[in-house]
Design a protein around this motif. Structure first.
Motif, PDB file in Angstrom:
ATOM      1  N   THR A 224      82.328  16.173 -98.984  1.00 48.22           N
ATOM      2  CA  THR A 224      83.662  15.590 -98.945  1.00 48.22           C
ATOM      3  C   THR A 224      84.265  15.499-100.342  1.00 48.22           C
ATOM      4  O   THR A 224      83.531  15.411-101.339  1.00 48.22           O
ATOM      5  CB  THR A 224      83.608  14.179 -98.317  1.00 48.22           C
ATOM      6  OG1 THR A 224      84.914  13.592 -98.321  1.00 48.22           O
ATOM      7  CG2 THR A 224      82.658  13.271 -99.063  1.00 48.22           C
ATOM      8  N   ASP A 225      85.591  15.486-100.402  1.00 45.10           N
ATOM      9  CA  ASP A 225      86.308  15.279-101.662  1.00 45.10           C
ATOM     10  C   ASP A 225      86.545  13.795-101.930  1.00 45.10           C
ATOM     11  O   ASP A 225      87.040  13.427-103.004  1.00 45.10           O
ATOM     12  CB  ASP A 225      87.660  16.005-101.624  1.00 45.10           C
ATOM     13  CG  ASP A 225      87.503  17.516-101.631  1.00 45.10           C
ATOM     14  OD1 ASP A 225      86.496  18.007-102.189  1.00 45.10           O
ATOM     15  OD2 ASP A 225      88.374  18.208-101.065  1.00 45.10           O
ATOM     16  N   GLU A 226      86.206  12.955-100.985  1.00 40.92           N
ATOM     17  CA  GLU A 226      86.386  11.512-101.139  1.00 40.92           C
ATOM     18  C   GLU A 226      85.466  10.990-102.233  1.00 40.92           C
ATOM     19  O   GLU A 226      84.378  11.528-102.474  1.00 40.92           O
ATOM     20  CB  GLU A 226      86.075  10.817 -99.816  1.00 40.92           C
ATOM     21  CG  GLU A 226      86.435   9.343 -99.781  1.00 40.92           C
ATOM     22  CD  GLU A 226      86.196   8.726 -98.415  1.00 40.92           C
ATOM     23  OE1 GLU A 226      86.272   7.489 -98.321  1.00 40.92           O
ATOM     24  OE2 GLU A 226      85.950   9.471 -97.457  1.00 40.92           O
ATOM     25  N   ASP A 227      85.900   9.931-102.915  1.00 40.98           N
ATOM     26  CA  ASP A 227      85.054   9.297-103.917  1.00 40.98           C
ATOM     27  C   ASP A 227      83.721   8.905-103.281  1.00 40.98           C
ATOM     28  O   ASP A 227      83.705   8.254-102.224  1.00 40.98           O
ATOM     29  CB  ASP A 227      85.753   8.047-104.463  1.00 40.98           C
ATOM     30  CG  ASP A 227      84.857   7.257-105.385  1.00 40.98           C
ATOM     31  OD1 ASP A 227      84.644   7.691-106.524  1.00 40.98           O
ATOM     32  OD2 ASP A 227      84.344   6.211-104.925  1.00 40.98           O
ATOM     33  N   PRO A 228      82.586   9.320-103.885  1.00 37.41           N
ATOM     34  CA  PRO A 228      81.285   9.075-103.242  1.00 37.41           C
ATOM     35  C   PRO A 228      81.027   7.610-102.914  1.00 37.41           C
ATOM     36  O   PRO A 228      80.478   7.299-101.849  1.00 37.41           O
ATOM     37  CB  PRO A 228      80.287   9.611-104.272  1.00 37.41           C
ATOM     38  CG  PRO A 228      81.033  10.680-104.990  1.00 37.41           C
ATOM     39  CD  PRO A 228      82.442  10.164-105.083  1.00 37.41           C
ATOM     40  N   GLU A 229      81.405   6.702-103.811  1.00 36.54           N
ATOM     41  CA  GLU A 229      81.145   5.288-103.548  1.00 36.54           C
ATOM     42  C   GLU A 229      81.977   4.781-102.379  1.00 36.54           C
ATOM     43  O   GLU A 229      81.479   4.047-101.517  1.00 36.54           O
ATOM     44  CB  GLU A 229      81.412   4.457-104.796  1.00 36.54           C
ATOM     45  CG  GLU A 229      80.991   3.008-104.623  1.00 36.54           C
ATOM     46  CD  GLU A 229      80.970   2.228-105.934  1.00 36.54           C
ATOM     47  OE1 GLU A 229      80.816   0.994-105.882  1.00 36.54           O
ATOM     48  OE2 GLU A 229      81.093   2.868-106.998  1.00 36.54           O
ATOM     49  N   MET A 230      83.246   5.171-102.342  1.00 39.13           N
ATOM     50  CA  MET A 230      84.090   4.763-101.223  1.00 39.13           C
ATOM     51  C   MET A 230      83.583   5.366 -99.915  1.00 39.13           C
ATOM     52  O   MET A 230      83.573   4.711 -98.869  1.00 39.13           O
ATOM     53  CB  MET A 230      85.540   5.185-101.483  1.00 39.13           C
ATOM     54  CG  MET A 230      86.211   4.445-102.617  1.00 39.13           C
ATOM     55  SD  MET A 230      87.930   4.985-102.867  1.00 39.13           S
ATOM     56  CE  MET A 230      88.645   4.531-101.295  1.00 39.13           C
ATOM     57  N   TYR A 231      83.142   6.616 -99.987  1.00 36.42           N
ATOM     58  CA  TYR A 231      82.616   7.283 -98.802  1.00 36.42           C
ATOM     59  C   TYR A 231      81.368   6.562 -98.287  1.00 36.42           C
ATOM     60  O   TYR A 231      81.258   6.264 -97.089  1.00 36.42           O
ATOM     61  CB  TYR A 231      82.290   8.736 -99.138  1.00 36.42           C
ATOM     62  CG  TYR A 231      81.580   9.481 -98.031  1.00 36.42           C
ATOM     63  CD1 TYR A 231      82.292  10.060 -96.986  1.00 36.42           C
ATOM     64  CD2 TYR A 231      80.189   9.608 -98.034  1.00 36.42           C
ATOM     65  CE1 TYR A 231      81.643  10.739 -95.966  1.00 36.42           C
ATOM     66  CE2 TYR A 231      79.534  10.290 -97.016  1.00 36.42           C
ATOM     67  CZ  TYR A 231      80.264  10.854 -95.988  1.00 36.42           C
ATOM     68  OH  TYR A 231      79.606  11.521 -94.985  1.00 36.42           O
ATOM     69  N   ALA A 232      80.418   6.281 -99.179  1.00 43.79           N
ATOM     70  CA  ALA A 232      79.177   5.623 -98.769  1.00 43.79           C
ATOM     71  C   ALA A 232      79.460   4.252 -98.169  1.00 43.79           C
ATOM     72  O   ALA A 232      78.864   3.868 -97.146  1.00 43.79           O
ATOM     73  CB  ALA A 232      78.228   5.499 -99.962  1.00 43.79           C
ATOM     74  N   ARG A 233      80.374   3.518 -98.782  1.00 48.98           N
ATOM     75  CA  ARG A 233      80.691   2.187 -98.270  1.00 48.98           C
ATOM     76  C   ARG A 233      81.325   2.275 -96.877  1.00 48.98           C
ATOM     77  O   ARG A 233      80.994   1.499 -95.979  1.00 48.98           O
ATOM     78  CB  ARG A 233      81.634   1.460 -99.234  1.00 48.98           C
ATOM     79  CG  ARG A 233      81.853  -0.007 -98.869  1.00 48.98           C
ATOM     80  CD  ARG A 233      82.759  -0.722 -99.852  1.00 48.98           C
ATOM     81  NE  ARG A 233      82.158  -0.756-101.185  1.00 48.98           N
ATOM     82  CZ  ARG A 233      82.615  -0.097-102.242  1.00 48.98           C
ATOM     83  NH1 ARG A 233      83.711   0.659-102.128  1.00 48.98           N
ATOM     84  NH2 ARG A 233      82.022  -0.193-103.406  1.00 48.98           N
ATOM     85  N   SER A 234      82.226   3.246 -96.695  1.00 51.67           N
ATOM     86  CA  SER A 234      82.893   3.357 -95.397  1.00 51.67           C
ATOM     87  C   SER A 234      81.909   3.765 -94.300  1.00 51.67           C
ATOM     88  O   SER A 234      81.989   3.261 -93.173  1.00 51.67           O
ATOM     89  CB  SER A 234      84.043   4.369 -95.473  1.00 51.67           C
ATOM     90  OG  SER A 234      83.572   5.687 -95.670  1.00 51.67           O
ATOM     91  N   ILE A 235      80.977   4.655 -94.631  1.00 54.90           N
ATOM     92  CA  ILE A 235      79.994   5.094 -93.635  1.00 54.90           C
ATOM     93  C   ILE A 235      79.073   3.941 -93.239  1.00 54.90           C
ATOM     94  O   ILE A 235      78.856   3.666 -92.050  1.00 54.90           O
ATOM     95  CB  ILE A 235      79.162   6.270 -94.183  1.00 54.90           C
ATOM     96  CG1 ILE A 235      80.018   7.531 -94.298  1.00 54.90           C
ATOM     97  CG2 ILE A 235      77.936   6.520 -93.310  1.00 54.90           C
ATOM     98  CD1 ILE A 235      80.468   8.111 -92.978  1.00 54.90           C
TER      99      ILE A 235
END
Length: 260
Positions: A224-235
């Protein structure tokens, strides 16, 4: 209380998830790939290890086919390192890898034998694995599950029985010196479309779950192009919120529990 209200209350009670058993000390989590635990159950593992329970991870592959932009030989080392780092965040220090090929796991005696051997070595009371069903959801049009997950999960369910039978894979007794183990009391399947039980997850365990997934940075950045930290938190937070309404409003990791 009216009949309608009583019916609604009874329906709500039927839908509530039971609490996962806590009277055990050792678990073995068996999954197909690096990051499988982090996408589904790592926060529950963090709760358990904080209580002093012992959890070991066993991965059938090194996830070498999981990063399109990275050669499999390189990806295997990267993803193994990411898994070990992620596991440490939730209190797991024993991480073992089998040498099955990523993407082409095959349900059958070879995979069952390797899993049964691990069960015999580690002698868990609880075995965890990932959704082995055809789909990720129960409704029409639900996303199709991957072949590796289906083959791995079904092999785990079978290998638990194999591990306790001295006449199945008995060559392990001479080579590895292990003994049959019939002490698995439960098999818990996470990310299942048919969950029955839950582990409540507090803020600290949720934080550790996010940190655990975030260690899989190479995989996330390729995905994903999403910020990794934001992605991990959302998942992680999205997964924990998914069944909160069936767990008294508390965030949870939910499982399909099979008692033995």
């Amino acid at each position: 209380m009216t009949a309608t209200a009583r019916g609604a209350d009874e329906q709500g009670a039927r839908m509530r998830l039971a609490a996962m058993p806590e009277d055990w000390t050792r678990a073995l989590a068996v999954v197909a790939h690096p990051d499988d635990m982090e996408y589904g159950a790592a926060a529950a593992v963090a709760e358990w290890t904080a209580q002093g329970k012992d959890v070991v991870y066993l991965l059938a592959t090194r996830g070498e086919a999981g990063i399109e932009t990275m050669d499999p030989a390189e990806a295997a080392g990267v993803r193994e390192a990411e898994q070990r780092a992620g596991s440490a965040h939730v209190g797991v220090t024993e991480v073992e890898f089998l040498d099955h090929r990523d993407g082409v796991l095959t349900e059958g005696p070879a995979l069952r034998s390797d899993i049964a051997a691990a069960i015999r070595r580690h002698r868990p009371e609880l075995v965890l694995t990932l959704n082995h069903h055809d789909t990720w959801g129960g409704g029409p049009g639900s996303p199709w599950n991957t072949p590796d997950h289906r083959a791995l999960g079904r092999s785990v369910l079978d290998a638990v029985g194999d591990a306790g039978n001295r006449w199945i894979f008995s060559e392990q007794f001479d080579v590895d010196g292990v003994l049959p183990w019939d002490g698995v009391r439960w098999v818990a399947v996470f990310a299942s479309p048919g969950v029955t039980h839950a582990v409540s997850v507090g803020e600290e365990a949720a934080r550790k779950g996010v940190a655990s997934l975030l260690e899989h940075r190479a995989y996330i950045e390729a995905l994903t192009d999403e910020d990794p930290e934001m992605y991990a938190r959302s998942i992680v937070h999205g997964g924990l919120d998914l069944h909160a309404d069936r767990n008294g409003g508390q965030r949870a990791v939910a499982f399909e529990l099979h008692a033995r």
